[in-house]
Scaffold this motif. Structure first.
Motif: not given
Length: 143
Positions: A126-141
């Motif tokens: 869940f954490d891995i796929h959540f990070a992929k989902l959020m990556k284009p929509h966040i600023v920074g790490p």
């Protein structure tokens, strides 16, 4: 157009997952728990004060201010998915993210034999796929 905060709130109003992203005011875990339960309570109250009785009414679905936009998605299961973003983020994009987050929850948390429903989500996939989902929509790490 970044996203600042994501909550997953169980049917009882307990916070079962949260993520805070770079650029947002950092909230300690206890404050996140309090915010999630307050939001859940407001949503339940908003269902009761509606002048039109509708079984499909989930209550509060969004909140817009000068500095942020909050969007809530609640599928029939009662689990709430909440996102807090900048005010220029289109509502359709936020709703799409929340629906995909719901699918991730169903695929990687609920189908995990070690996950107990309504408990905090501690699933690596869940954490891995959540990070992929959020990556284009966040600023920074991711934090």
């Amino acid at each position: 157009m970044p996203i600042y905060l994501v909550f997953v709130v169980n049917r009882s109003g307990g916070l079962i997952y949260h993520a805070q992203f770079h650029g947002a005011q950092v909230h300690p875990l206890n404050e996140c728990l309090r915010l999630a339960s307050t939001l859940h309570g407001i949503q339940q109250i908003s269902r009761q004060v509606s002048p039109v009785e509708n079984a499909d009414d989930i209550g509060l679905v969004g909140l817009e201010a000068r500095t942020f936009r909050l969007r809530v998605y609640q599928p029939p299961t009662g689990v709430q998915f909440v996102v807090l973003a900048t005010p220029d983020m289109p509502d359709e994009v936020l709703l799409g993210i929340l629906r995909r987050l719901h699918l991730l929850y169903a695929d990687y948390a609920l189908k995990n034999p070690f996950y107990v429903q309504d408990m905090p989500i501690r699933c690596r996939l869940f954490d891995i796929h959540f990070a992929k989902l959020m990556k284009p929509h966040i600023v920074g790490p991711l934090e």
